[in-house]
Design an enzyme around this catalytic site. Structure first.
Site, PDB file in Angstrom:
ATOM      1  N   THR A 126       0.814  -1.211   0.000  1.00 27.13           N
ATOM      2  CA  THR A 126       0.000   0.000   0.000  1.00 27.13           C
ATOM      3  C   THR A 126       0.853   1.269   0.000  1.00 27.13           C
ATOM      4  O   THR A 126       1.975   1.270   0.531  1.00 27.13           O
ATOM      5  CB  THR A 126      -0.910  -0.023   1.257  1.00 27.13           C
ATOM      6  OG1 THR A 126      -1.497   1.256   1.431  1.00 27.13           O
ATOM      7  CG2 THR A 126      -0.146  -0.361   2.524  1.00 27.13           C
ATOM      8  N   ASP A 127       0.276   2.359  -0.510  1.00 26.26           N
ATOM      9  CA  ASP A 127       0.965   3.654  -0.454  1.00 26.26           C
ATOM     10  C   ASP A 127       1.179   4.120   0.994  1.00 26.26           C
ATOM     11  O   ASP A 127       2.050   4.957   1.263  1.00 26.26           O
ATOM     12  CB  ASP A 127       0.199   4.722  -1.245  1.00 26.26           C
ATOM     13  CG  ASP A 127      -1.248   4.937  -0.823  1.00 26.26           C
ATOM     14  OD1 ASP A 127      -1.701   4.297   0.150  1.00 26.26           O
ATOM     15  OD2 ASP A 127      -1.942   5.750  -1.483  1.00 26.26           O
ATOM     16  N   GLU A 128       0.385   3.555   1.930  1.00 26.48           N
ATOM     17  CA  GLU A 128       0.464   4.040   3.322  1.00 26.48           C
ATOM     18  C   GLU A 128       1.816   3.756   3.962  1.00 26.48           C
ATOM     19  O   GLU A 128       2.140   4.348   4.991  1.00 26.48           O
ATOM     20  CB  GLU A 128      -0.652   3.423   4.166  1.00 26.48           C
ATOM     21  CG  GLU A 128      -2.012   3.730   3.599  1.00 26.48           C
ATOM     22  CD  GLU A 128      -3.152   3.632   4.600  1.00 26.48           C
ATOM     23  OE1 GLU A 128      -2.904   3.549   5.808  1.00 26.48           O
ATOM     24  OE2 GLU A 128      -4.303   3.660   4.135  1.00 26.48           O
ATOM     25  N   TYR A 152      -1.650  -0.399  11.100  1.00 25.59           N
ATOM     26  CA  TYR A 152      -1.865  -1.111   9.830  1.00 25.59           C
ATOM     27  C   TYR A 152      -0.690  -0.869   8.882  1.00 25.59           C
ATOM     28  O   TYR A 152      -0.093  -1.810   8.351  1.00 25.59           O
ATOM     29  CB  TYR A 152      -3.178  -0.645   9.170  1.00 25.59           C
ATOM     30  CG  TYR A 152      -3.253  -0.970   7.688  1.00 25.59           C
ATOM     31  CD1 TYR A 152      -3.405  -2.287   7.256  1.00 25.59           C
ATOM     32  CD2 TYR A 152      -3.149   0.038   6.719  1.00 25.59           C
ATOM     33  CE1 TYR A 152      -3.454  -2.595   5.889  1.00 25.59           C
ATOM     34  CE2 TYR A 152      -3.194  -0.257   5.369  1.00 25.59           C
ATOM     35  CZ  TYR A 152      -3.344  -1.574   4.952  1.00 25.59           C
ATOM     36  OH  TYR A 152      -3.380  -1.877   3.609  1.00 25.59           O
ATOM     37  N   LYS A 156       2.153  -3.482   7.285  1.00 26.47           N
ATOM     38  CA  LYS A 156       2.369  -3.692   5.848  1.00 26.47           C
ATOM     39  C   LYS A 156       3.830  -3.360   5.480  1.00 26.47           C
ATOM     40  O   LYS A 156       4.433  -4.038   4.654  1.00 26.47           O
ATOM     41  CB  LYS A 156       1.413  -2.807   5.028  1.00 26.47           C
ATOM     42  CG  LYS A 156      -0.051  -3.183   5.135  1.00 26.47           C
ATOM     43  CD  LYS A 156      -0.385  -4.559   4.601  1.00 26.47           C
ATOM     44  CE  LYS A 156      -0.267  -4.670   3.098  1.00 26.47           C
ATOM     45  NZ  LYS A 156      -0.708  -6.017   2.611  1.00 26.47           N
TER      46      LYS A 156
HETATM   47  P1  NAD Z   1     -10.100  -7.012   2.487  1.00 30.87           P
HETATM   48  O1  NAD Z   1     -10.078  -6.724   3.942  1.00 30.87           O
HETATM   49  O2  NAD Z   1     -11.326  -6.763   1.699  1.00 30.87           O
HETATM   50  O3  NAD Z   1      -9.728  -8.564   2.248  1.00 30.87           O
HETATM   51  C1  NAD Z   1      -8.718  -9.221   2.967  1.00 30.87           C
HETATM   52  C2  NAD Z   1      -8.922 -10.717   2.770  1.00 30.87           C
HETATM   53  O4  NAD Z   1      -7.854 -11.396   3.463  1.00 30.87           O
HETATM   54  C3  NAD Z   1     -10.241 -11.250   3.360  1.00 30.87           C
HETATM   55  O5  NAD Z   1     -10.859 -12.127   2.443  1.00 30.87           O
HETATM   56  C4  NAD Z   1      -9.806 -11.994   4.615  1.00 30.87           C
HETATM   57  O6  NAD Z   1     -10.661 -13.075   4.949  1.00 30.87           O
HETATM   58  C5  NAD Z   1      -8.414 -12.472   4.206  1.00 30.87           C
HETATM   59  N1  NAD Z   1      -7.539 -12.728   5.360  1.00 30.87           N
HETATM   60  C6  NAD Z   1      -7.281 -11.908   6.400  1.00 30.87           C
HETATM   61  N2  NAD Z   1      -6.434 -12.501   7.259  1.00 30.87           N
HETATM   62  C7  NAD Z   1      -6.135 -13.720   6.736  1.00 30.87           C
HETATM   63  C8  NAD Z   1      -5.302 -14.793   7.147  1.00 30.87           C
HETATM   64  N3  NAD Z   1      -4.621 -14.743   8.283  1.00 30.87           N
HETATM   65  N4  NAD Z   1      -5.208 -15.887   6.348  1.00 30.87           N
HETATM   66  C9  NAD Z   1      -5.913 -15.956   5.192  1.00 30.87           C
HETATM   67  N5  NAD Z   1      -6.741 -14.977   4.753  1.00 30.87           N
HETATM   68  C10 NAD Z   1      -6.832 -13.863   5.516  1.00 30.87           C
HETATM   69  O7  NAD Z   1      -8.858  -6.247   1.899  1.00 30.87           O
HETATM   70  P2  NAD Z   1      -8.644  -5.560   0.475  1.00 30.87           P
HETATM   71  O8  NAD Z   1      -9.087  -4.166   0.550  1.00 30.87           O
HETATM   72  O9  NAD Z   1      -9.141  -6.459  -0.580  1.00 30.87           O
HETATM   73  O10 NAD Z   1      -7.053  -5.534   0.439  1.00 30.87           O
HETATM   74  C11 NAD Z   1      -6.310  -6.643  -0.077  1.00 30.87           C
HETATM   75  C12 NAD Z   1      -4.838  -6.343   0.038  1.00 30.87           C
HETATM   76  O11 NAD Z   1      -4.535  -5.163  -0.680  1.00 30.87           O
HETATM   77  C13 NAD Z   1      -4.354  -6.116   1.453  1.00 30.87           C
HETATM   78  O12 NAD Z   1      -3.099  -6.708   1.586  1.00 30.87           O
HETATM   79  C14 NAD Z   1      -4.253  -4.603   1.571  1.00 30.87           C
HETATM   80  O13 NAD Z   1      -3.255  -4.234   2.503  1.00 30.87           O
HETATM   81  C15 NAD Z   1      -3.856  -4.236   0.159  1.00 30.87           C
HETATM   82  N6  NAD Z   1      -4.256  -2.897  -0.297  1.00 30.87           N
HETATM   83  C16 NAD Z   1      -5.559  -2.482  -0.174  1.00 30.87           C
HETATM   84  C17 NAD Z   1      -5.932  -1.233  -0.667  1.00 30.87           C
HETATM   85  C18 NAD Z   1      -7.356  -0.721  -0.573  1.00 30.87           C
HETATM   86  O14 NAD Z   1      -7.599   0.432  -0.884  1.00 30.87           O
HETATM   87  N7  NAD Z   1      -8.319  -1.541  -0.179  1.00 30.87           N
HETATM   88  C19 NAD Z   1      -4.968  -0.411  -1.276  1.00 30.87           C
HETATM   89  C20 NAD Z   1      -3.646  -0.866  -1.366  1.00 30.87           C
HETATM   90  C21 NAD Z   1      -3.309  -2.119  -0.889  1.00 30.87           C
HETATM   91  O1  DAU Z   2      -4.117   4.050   0.638  1.00 32.42           O
HETATM   92  C1  DAU Z   2      -4.337   2.675   0.541  1.00 32.42           C
HETATM   93  C2  DAU Z   2      -5.124   2.238   1.739  1.00 32.42           C
HETATM   94  O2  DAU Z   2      -6.431   2.771   1.575  1.00 32.42           O
HETATM   95  C3  DAU Z   2      -5.184   0.730   1.941  1.00 32.42           C
HETATM   96  O3  DAU Z   2      -3.903   0.240   2.199  1.00 32.42           O
HETATM   97  C4  DAU Z   2      -6.116   0.362   3.092  1.00 32.42           C
HETATM   98  O4  DAU Z   2      -6.266  -1.048   3.169  1.00 32.42           O
HETATM   99  C5  DAU Z   2      -7.467   1.006   2.851  1.00 32.42           C
HETATM  100  O5  DAU Z   2      -8.295   0.761   3.969  1.00 32.42           O
HETATM  101  C6  DAU Z   2      -7.331   2.511   2.616  1.00 32.42           C
HETATM  102  O6  DAU Z   2      -6.928   3.208   3.816  1.00 32.42           O
HETATM  103  P1  DAU Z   2      -7.549   4.646   4.207  1.00 32.42           P
HETATM  104  O7  DAU Z   2      -7.419   4.820   5.659  1.00 32.42           O
HETATM  105  O8  DAU Z   2      -7.034   5.712   3.327  1.00 32.42           O
HETATM  106  O9  DAU Z   2      -9.071   4.357   3.750  1.00 32.42           O
HETATM  107  P2  DAU Z   2     -10.474   4.617   4.459  1.00 32.42           P
HETATM  108  O10 DAU Z   2     -11.515   4.252   3.458  1.00 32.42           O
HETATM  109  O11 DAU Z   2     -10.554   4.007   5.807  1.00 32.42           O
HETATM  110  O12 DAU Z   2     -10.468   6.193   4.640  1.00 32.42           O
HETATM  111  C7  DAU Z   2     -10.301   7.061   3.533  1.00 32.42           C
HETATM  112  C8  DAU Z   2     -10.302   8.487   4.061  1.00 32.42           C
HETATM  113  O13 DAU Z   2     -11.621   8.784   4.549  1.00 32.42           O
HETATM  114  C9  DAU Z   2      -9.379   8.706   5.233  1.00 32.42           C
HETATM  115  O14 DAU Z   2      -8.818  10.014   5.151  1.00 32.42           O
HETATM  116  C10 DAU Z   2     -10.289   8.620   6.454  1.00 32.42           C
HETATM  117  C11 DAU Z   2     -11.607   9.146   5.935  1.00 32.42           C
HETATM  118  N1  DAU Z   2     -12.813   8.554   6.560  1.00 32.42           N
HETATM  119  C12 DAU Z   2     -12.912   7.210   6.598  1.00 32.42           C
HETATM  120  C13 DAU Z   2     -14.037   6.610   7.160  1.00 32.42           C
HETATM  121  C14 DAU Z   2     -14.137   5.102   7.221  1.00 32.42           C
HETATM  122  C15 DAU Z   2     -13.817   9.375   7.032  1.00 32.42           C
HETATM  123  O15 DAU Z   2     -13.737  10.618   6.963  1.00 32.42           O
HETATM  124  N2  DAU Z   2     -14.908   8.784   7.604  1.00 32.42           N
HETATM  125  C16 DAU Z   2     -15.056   7.442   7.708  1.00 32.42           C
HETATM  126  O16 DAU Z   2     -16.091   6.977   8.266  1.00 32.42           O
END
Ligand code: NAD
Ligand code: DAU
Length: 342
Positions: A126-128, A152, A156
């Protein structure tokens, strides 16, 4: 190719599996390995579950004995690791599951991949991990230092370091991708966009943290998945690739855009207590992946948001099912005090 996709029942993993199975590739054998936590949902894959190239197995990536058995039986050529605890707010409540899944789980998978001769290991990051930018900072490049701020992001970042260390130390063929904020079909409604869509559609308050001026770079999940396919097939071993949508918006702009599309009033917006340690801005410099692999994002934020809202409108049963049980307790814990305070 025999491919293990971990976390394939989650948001991005299920979109990625669908993308792969849409391709007419008779040589593909895909194993979806997922623990089915609150975020994992096999309903995300009902349309592809009968495909003869696809198998699901329930398992915990941090459990070495389970993982050894799976690797021994399946003998994967490649593994793509999506499995993780993924929500920043939950990591602020309790970091322990993040350390286990994101760090220990990655280490277990790396050891199994090495022991069983898996040829390629793609780590989804992730960019985070790069920390936070100010308004005027240039976007993150792969050369930025890794300075994560939330539990988190720290978990990562640790996993990224481990993956790259296995390349350096054991010459393993690994690649790391770091992507910006995804949105689109099948996203669990704890994240900003699906939460706001759900609350707007059900006339609930839309909880915006702080002043809503924080900035994220949004990418439509299918664009992320096409980038991952390029990196899996053509990425250089030992390399990190940034992936971003080139679509930066303030949270308040995103929330107002959702309200405008669904035709609900801005009076539903409620500014609430900020997230502790809230990163101000993320932005990605995509020049490595565009220059070396020729990938580019194809969906604008406006198009992607329209498509996402249409998808949620057409999948009311899916939403109803995922917001029962644990979700209600989580929502009360996370937002109860925030929404009742003035
Ligand atoms: P998500 O939470 O929707 O899905 C995560 C999945 O992993 C779920 O199906 C969960 O059951 C499974 N899981 C969790 N712990 C596990 C374990 N111990 N063993 C096996 N399975 C397990 O997450 P997502 O948003 O689809 O993100 C997927 C990946 O991409 C993550 O690694 C996250 O860090 C990364 N990522 C997400 C975003 C975003 O914006 N959502 C952006 C950049 C990177
Ligand atoms: O940047 C990549 C990441 O994006 C991934 O690695 C993470 O898995 C994913 O959860 C996401 O993280 P963020 O913290 O950026 O996403 P989130 O959707 O939780 O929040 C986006 C922005 O919105 C953040 O600035 C917090 C704000 N927010 C979020 C929620 C849930 C609110 O203002 N209100 C809310 O209720």
């Amino acid at each position: 190719m025999k491919l293990i996709v971990t976390g394939g029942a989650g948001f991005i993993g299920s979109n990625f599996i669908r993308l792969l199975l849409e391709k007419p590739d008779d040589h593909l054998k895909l194993l979806n390995l997922d623990k089915l936590t609150y975020a994992g949902n096999l309903d995300n894959l009902t349309d592809v579950s009968e495909d003869s190239r696809y198998t699901f197995v329930k398992g915990d990536i941090a459990d070495i004995l389970e993982m050894r058995k799976i690797f021994e039986q399946f003998e994967p050529d490649a593994l793509i690791n999506f499995a993780a605890e993924s929500h920043v707010d939950r990591s602020i409540e309790d970091a322990a599951p993040f350390i286990r899944a994101n760090i220990q789980g990655t280490q277990v998978l790396l050891d199994c991949a090495m022991a069983f001769g898996t040829k390629r290991f793609l780590q989804i990051s992730t960019d985070e991990v790069y920390g936070s930018l100010s308004e005027s900072d240039p976007a993150f490049t792969e050369k930025n230092p890794v300075v994560p701020n939330s539990p988190y992001a720290a978990s990562k970042a640790s996993a990224d370091h481990l993956v790259l260390a296995y390349h350096h130390t054991y010459d393993m063929d690994v690649v790391v991708t770091r992507c910006s904020n995804n949105y689109g079909p099948y996203q669990f409604p704890e994240k900003l966009i699906p939460l706001m869509i759900h609350n707007a559609l059900t006339d609930k308050p839309l909880p915006v943290y702080g002043d809503g001026r924080n900035i994220r770079d949004w990418i439509y999940v299918k664009d992320h998945c096409t980038a991952l396919h390029e990196v899996l097939v053509r990425g250089e071993a030992g390399r990190v690739y940034n992936i971003g949508g080139d679509q930066e918006f303030r949270n308040i702009e995103v929330v107002k855009a959702i309200l405008s599309i669904v035709g609900k009033p801005e009076s539903l917006i409620k500014f609430v207590k900020d997230r502790p340690g809230h990163d101000f801005r993320y932005a990605m410099d995509n020049s490595r992946i565009t220059g070396e692999l020729g990938w580019e994002p194809s969906v604008t934020f406006e198009e992607g948001l329209e498509q996402t809202i249409s998808w949620y409108l057409s999948k009311k049963d899916w939403v109803k099912k995922v917001i029962s049980g644990e979700y209600r307790e989580y929502f009360d814990r996370m937002y109860g005090d925030r929404l009742s305070a003035n």
